[in-house]
Design a protein around this motif. Structure first.
Motif, PDB file in Angstrom:
ATOM      1  N   GLY A  70       0.743  -1.194   0.012  1.00 63.09           N
ATOM      2  CA  GLY A  70      -0.034  -0.194  -0.222  1.00 63.09           C
ATOM      3  C   GLY A  70       0.703   1.335  -0.019  1.00 63.09           C
ATOM      4  N   PRO A  71       0.244   2.343   0.137  1.00 64.40           N
ATOM      5  CA  PRO A  71       1.047   3.615   0.057  1.00 64.40           C
ATOM      6  C   PRO A  71       1.906   3.875   1.140  1.00 64.40           C
ATOM      7  CG  PRO A  71      -1.501   4.251  -0.485  1.00 64.40           C
ATOM      8  CD  PRO A  71      -1.340   2.417  -0.274  1.00 64.40           C
ATOM      9  N   ASP A  72       1.512   3.083   2.338  1.00 64.01           N
ATOM     10  CA  ASP A  72       2.375   3.346   3.381  1.00 64.01           C
ATOM     11  C   ASP A  72       3.747   2.199   3.514  1.00 64.01           C
ATOM     12  OD1 ASP A  72       0.971   1.068   3.709  1.00 64.01           O
ATOM     13  OD2 ASP A  72       0.147   1.406   5.701  1.00 64.01           O
ATOM     14  N   GLY A  73       3.764   1.432   2.477  1.00 71.10           N
ATOM     15  CA  GLY A  73       4.684   0.314   2.372  1.00 71.10           C
ATOM     16  C   GLY A  73       4.408  -0.768   3.130  1.00 71.10           C
ATOM     17  N   GLN A  74       3.137  -1.149   3.557  1.00 74.11           N
ATOM     18  CA  GLN A  74       2.820  -2.239   4.367  1.00 74.11           C
ATOM     19  C   GLN A  74       2.057  -2.951   3.281  1.00 74.11           C
ATOM     20  OE1 GLN A  74       3.812  -2.704   7.491  1.00 74.11           O
ATOM     21  NE2 GLN A  74       4.808  -0.888   7.088  1.00 74.11           N
ATOM     22  N   VAL A  75       2.128  -4.344   3.671  1.00 71.29           N
ATOM     23  CA  VAL A  75       1.535  -5.417   2.712  1.00 71.29           C
ATOM     24  C   VAL A  75      -0.137  -5.393   2.848  1.00 71.29           C
ATOM     25  CG1 VAL A  75       1.352  -8.014   2.155  1.00 71.29           C
ATOM     26  CG2 VAL A  75       3.488  -7.018   2.774  1.00 71.29           C
ATOM     27  N   GLN A  76      -0.646  -4.906   1.865  1.00 70.43           N
ATOM     28  CA  GLN A  76      -2.053  -5.004   1.957  1.00 70.43           C
ATOM     29  C   GLN A  76      -2.861  -6.347   1.233  1.00 70.43           C
ATOM     30  OE1 GLN A  76      -3.433  -1.367  -0.266  1.00 70.43           O
ATOM     31  NE2 GLN A  76      -3.371  -0.074   1.608  1.00 70.43           N
ATOM     32  N   LEU A  77      -2.213  -6.996   0.303  1.00 68.22           N
ATOM     33  CA  LEU A  77      -2.719  -8.045  -0.263  1.00 68.22           C
ATOM     34  C   LEU A  77      -1.427  -8.933  -0.403  1.00 68.22           C
ATOM     35  CD1 LEU A  77      -5.593  -6.799  -2.642  1.00 68.22           C
ATOM     36  CD2 LEU A  77      -5.913  -8.017  -0.427  1.00 68.22           C
ATOM     37  N   ILE A  78      -1.935 -10.336  -0.561  1.00 72.02           N
ATOM     38  CA  ILE A  78      -0.858 -11.330  -0.958  1.00 72.02           C
ATOM     39  C   ILE A  78      -1.303 -12.007  -2.288  1.00 72.02           C
ATOM     40  CG2 ILE A  78       0.475 -13.369  -0.498  1.00 72.02           C
ATOM     41  CD1 ILE A  78       0.335 -12.467   2.507  1.00 72.02           C
ATOM     42  N   VAL A  79      -0.364 -12.184  -2.955  1.00 71.93           N
ATOM     43  CA  VAL A  79      -0.676 -12.832  -4.550  1.00 71.93           C
ATOM     44  C   VAL A  79      -0.192 -14.092  -4.315  1.00 71.93           C
ATOM     45  CG1 VAL A  79      -0.400 -12.960  -7.097  1.00 71.93           C
ATOM     46  CG2 VAL A  79      -0.640 -10.799  -5.798  1.00 71.93           C
ATOM     47  N   HIS A  80      -0.871 -15.013  -4.200  1.00 70.86           N
ATOM     48  CA  HIS A  80      -0.609 -16.576  -4.256  1.00 70.86           C
ATOM     49  C   HIS A  80      -0.826 -17.202  -5.549  1.00 70.86           C
ATOM     50  CE1 HIS A  80       0.121 -20.435  -2.668  1.00 70.86           C
ATOM     51  NE2 HIS A  80      -1.462 -21.018  -3.055  1.00 70.86           N
ATOM     52  N   ARG A  81       0.182 -17.480  -6.056  1.00 69.88           N
ATOM     53  CA  ARG A  81       0.337 -18.119  -7.485  1.00 69.88           C
ATOM     54  C   ARG A  81       0.645 -19.564  -7.544  1.00 69.88           C
ATOM     55  NH1 ARG A  81       3.816 -19.057 -11.630  1.00 69.88           N
ATOM     56  NH2 ARG A  81       5.414 -18.010 -10.549  1.00 69.88           N
ATOM     57  N   VAL A  82       0.012 -20.639  -8.026  1.00 67.77           N
ATOM     58  CA  VAL A  82       0.416 -22.073  -8.367  1.00 67.77           C
ATOM     59  C   VAL A  82       0.324 -22.468  -9.587  1.00 67.77           C
ATOM     60  CG1 VAL A  82      -0.359 -22.341  -5.583  1.00 67.77           C
ATOM     61  CG2 VAL A  82      -1.906 -22.489  -7.385  1.00 67.77           C
ATOM     62  N   GLU A  83       1.169 -23.090  -9.828  1.00 72.09           N
ATOM     63  CA  GLU A  83       1.149 -24.045 -11.003  1.00 72.09           C
ATOM     64  C   GLU A  83       1.169 -25.580 -10.517  1.00 72.09           C
ATOM     65  OE1 GLU A  83       1.029 -22.896 -14.012  1.00 72.09           O
ATOM     66  OE2 GLU A  83       1.526 -21.054 -13.722  1.00 72.09           O
ATOM     67  N   GLU A  84       0.276 -26.294 -11.043  1.00 73.70           N
ATOM     68  CA  GLU A  84      -0.013 -27.495 -10.745  1.00 73.70           C
ATOM     69  C   GLU A  84       1.044 -28.302 -11.583  1.00 73.70           C
ATOM     70  OE1 GLU A  84      -3.113 -31.121  -9.877  1.00 73.70           O
ATOM     71  OE2 GLU A  84      -3.824 -29.331 -10.988  1.00 73.70           O
ATOM     72  N   VAL A  85       1.716 -29.321 -10.915  1.00 79.31           N
ATOM     73  CA  VAL A  85       2.845 -30.015 -11.392  1.00 79.31           C
ATOM     74  C   VAL A  85       2.475 -31.668 -11.357  1.00 79.31           C
ATOM     75  CG1 VAL A  85       4.749 -28.271 -11.695  1.00 79.31           C
ATOM     76  CG2 VAL A  85       4.522 -29.787  -9.633  1.00 79.31           C
ATOM     77  N   THR A  86       1.363 -31.832 -11.053  1.00 79.26           N
ATOM     78  CA  THR A  86       0.920 -33.387 -10.677  1.00 79.26           C
ATOM     79  C   THR A  86       1.186 -34.210 -11.992  1.00 79.26           C
ATOM     80  OG1 THR A  86      -0.741 -32.474  -8.942  1.00 79.26           O
ATOM     81  CG2 THR A  86      -0.790 -34.862  -9.967  1.00 79.26           C
ATOM     82  N   GLU A  87       0.792 -33.758 -13.035  1.00 77.68           N
ATOM     83  CA  GLU A  87       1.068 -34.469 -14.256  1.00 77.68           C
ATOM     84  C   GLU A  87       2.251 -34.697 -14.599  1.00 77.68           C
ATOM     85  OE1 GLU A  87      -1.391 -36.390 -15.615  1.00 77.68           O
ATOM     86  OE2 GLU A  87      -2.468 -35.720 -14.102  1.00 77.68           O
ATOM     87  N   ILE A  88       3.088 -33.712 -14.530  1.00 80.26           N
ATOM     88  CA  ILE A  88       4.542 -33.629 -14.630  1.00 80.26           C
ATOM     89  C   ILE A  88       5.333 -34.735 -13.805  1.00 80.26           C
ATOM     90  CG2 ILE A  88       6.813 -32.722 -14.616  1.00 80.26           C
ATOM     91  CD1 ILE A  88       5.209 -29.892 -15.278  1.00 80.26           C
ATOM     92  N   VAL A  89       4.819 -34.839 -12.549  1.00 78.79           N
ATOM     93  CA  VAL A  89       5.345 -35.819 -11.485  1.00 78.79           C
ATOM     94  C   VAL A  89       4.933 -37.207 -12.165  1.00 78.79           C
ATOM     95  CG1 VAL A  89       5.153 -36.620  -9.128  1.00 78.79           C
ATOM     96  CG2 VAL A  89       5.446 -34.261  -9.522  1.00 78.79           C
ATOM     97  N   ARG A  90       3.593 -37.447 -12.644  1.00 80.29           N
ATOM     98  CA  ARG A  90       3.386 -38.820 -12.992  1.00 80.29           C
ATOM     99  C   ARG A  90       4.121 -39.030 -14.346  1.00 80.29           C
ATOM    100  NH1 ARG A  90      -3.160 -37.348 -11.450  1.00 80.29           N
ATOM    101  NH2 ARG A  90      -2.795 -38.065  -9.028  1.00 80.29           N
ATOM    102  N   ALA A  91       4.115 -38.072 -15.424  1.00 83.13           N
ATOM    103  CA  ALA A  91       4.884 -38.494 -16.318  1.00 83.13           C
ATOM    104  C   ALA A  91       5.987 -38.860 -16.236  1.00 83.13           C
ATOM    105  CB  ALA A  91       4.807 -37.238 -17.374  1.00 83.13           C
ATOM    106  N   GLY A  92       6.964 -38.167 -15.109  1.00 77.83           N
ATOM    107  CA  GLY A  92       8.182 -38.506 -14.924  1.00 77.83           C
ATOM    108  C   GLY A  92       8.252 -40.046 -14.438  1.00 77.83           C
ATOM    109  N   ALA A  93       7.418 -40.300 -13.853  1.00 77.51           N
ATOM    110  CA  ALA A  93       7.203 -41.708 -13.108  1.00 77.51           C
ATOM    111  C   ALA A  93       6.968 -42.722 -14.231  1.00 77.51           C
ATOM    112  CB  ALA A  93       6.096 -41.714 -12.241  1.00 77.51           C
ATOM    113  N   ARG A  94       6.133 -42.308 -15.100  1.00 76.92           N
ATOM    114  CA  ARG A  94       5.966 -43.115 -16.354  1.00 76.92           C
ATOM    115  C   ARG A  94       7.379 -43.505 -17.275  1.00 76.92           C
ATOM    116  NH1 ARG A  94       0.799 -40.500 -16.818  1.00 76.92           N
ATOM    117  NH2 ARG A  94       1.770 -39.064 -18.187  1.00 76.92           N
TER     118      ARG A  94
END
Length: 407
Positions: A116-140
């Motif tokens: 925010g204008p005061d330099g304090q955290v007003q929001l947090i952006v939580h970004r996620v990429e799912e890698v479940t299929e990559i893990v499973r493909a690596g297993a195959r």
């Protein structure tokens, strides 16, 4: 297309990666389409609810650490105001429409602050990429041994997380050391009858310690020595150099006849100190008996003298190259200026006024305007006002030290 024509809400919801917006209490205030699809949830099931209420830990996994790691990452963002990138995390998610039934899922999360204008955290952006299929493909690709592949990936991710945690703990210990060093070397001024204020602000991302310093000392004959300096660099090394130079200048001030000679002695000493190259400094000697001050600068931004009528005078008539960067046997310049009762002397380092891609004269004009606006303020109030108005709201990219003396 101009920026004013961009529909940022539409951009947010169209992002290909899953994104949640969280309050500092980790309550979900928005979610884009990608995260809704991957989590198998409707918007009304997320908005206004706590992140860990919507996505609880899988109680059937004995070594589950996804929630603990994610919470720690979010808390680091709140504490530091900086982005935190996590390693691969296993974080199982309840199957849509089947409460208590969890599906094994793997994610690559990044958490970033919105300040925010005061330099304090007003929001947090939580970004996620799912890698479940990559893990499973690596297993195959490893002969179908999914369990072994998943275990190996997860184990390596946990090792990375542990290394990062150790680095953070080491960083915290170093920060404690340098803060103690800073406090010891830059104490609050103890003056008899004279009104002064000092401030120090580290650069964003620094260890809260730097090479900037200030010094105030009462001298015989109702006089005072005031100085600031700036060693190139940050961290423990710069702080150690700063301590040596500050002590040397204090000693030189007691045995020389003015600021020019004191800086000359300091420049000779600086040549023998590794890391002192290109250090800048300025010193002023205030004489209340004669209502004059003498000053000299070694490559430092000019002090400002705020007169009682609101006029700001930049003390730039005695400037020479930084310490150790001038010919020997050439006297440093020194200038004198008169002051009236109620004037204010301001010394500072360049982090207070300089901005990237901006001429220094713009910063000096900004300082002068702020001083005039706060004409009549006491030293402490003026110091706080200058920091609030002159430093960027998201934090400065350079350290800043400030000394204010009401004359």
């Amino acid at each position: 297309m101009t920026s004013s024509a961009i529909d940022y809400a539409a951009v947010f919801h169209a992002l290909p990666g899953g994104v949640l917006l969280l309050t500092p209490q980790f309550v979900i205030v928005d979610a884009n389409e990608a995260v809704l699809q991957r989590a198998g949830r409707e918007r009304h099931q997320l908005i206004g609810r706590g992140l860990f209420d919507v996505f609880p830990e899988n109680p059937d996994t004995s070594d589950a650490s996804g929630e603990r790691n994610l919470r720690a990452s979010l808390e680091r963002v709140l504490a530091t105001g900086r982005r935190d990138t996590m390693g691969l995390q296993r974080y199982d998610v309840e199957a849509p429409g089947r409460p208590g039934v969890f599906e094994e899922r793997y994610w690559s999360p990044v958490n970033a602050p919105v300040l925010g204008p005061d330099g304090q955290v007003q929001l947090i952006v939580h970004r996620v990429e799912e890698v479940t299929e990559i893990v499973r493909a690596g297993a195959r690709n490893h002969g179908g041994d999914r369990e072994r592949m998943e275990a190996e990936l997860y184990s390596r991710a946990k090792e990375l997380q542990e290394v990062n945690d150790r680095l953070r703990r080491s960083h915290a210990r170093e920060r404690e050391v340098v803060l103690a060093l800073q406090e010891a070397m830059l104490p609050a001024p103890r003056l008899r009858g004279h009104r002064a204020a000092v401030r120090y602000r580290p650069a964003v991302g620094a260890l809260n310690v730097c090479g900037d310093w200030y010094d105030l000392a009462e001298l015989p004959g109702d006089r005072m020595a005031v100085a600031v300096g700036d060693v190139v660099g940050h961290g423990l090394d710069a702080a150690c150099v700063m301590g040596q130079l500050r002590s040397a200048l204090s000693a030189a001030t007691l045995v020389t006849r003015g600021p020019a000679q004191a800086l000359e002695v300091l420049g000779i000493y600086a040549r023998s100190v590794d890391g002192a190259e290109s250090t800048t400094a300025v010193q002023a000697i205030v004489d209340w008996t004669t209502h004059t001050l003498a000053y000299s600068s070694a490559g430092h931004p000019p002090p400002a003298l705020l007169h009682p009528d609101g006029k700001v005078e930049l003390l730039d008539q005695a400037t020479d190259p930084p310490l150790g960067a001038r010919p020997e046997h050439v006297a440093r310049p020194e200038a004198d200026v008169a002051f009236a009762d109620g004037a204010v002397l301001v010394l500072y380092t360049d982090g207070l006024i300089e901005r990237r891609h901006e001429d220094i004269d713009v910063g000096l004009a900004r300082l002068a305007a702020a001083l005039t606006r706060h004409l009549g303020a006491d030293a402490e109030t003026l110091a706080d006002a200058l920091l609030a108005e002159l430093l960027p709201p998201n934090g400065a990219t350079d350290d800043a030290a400030l000394v204010i003396v009401r004359l």
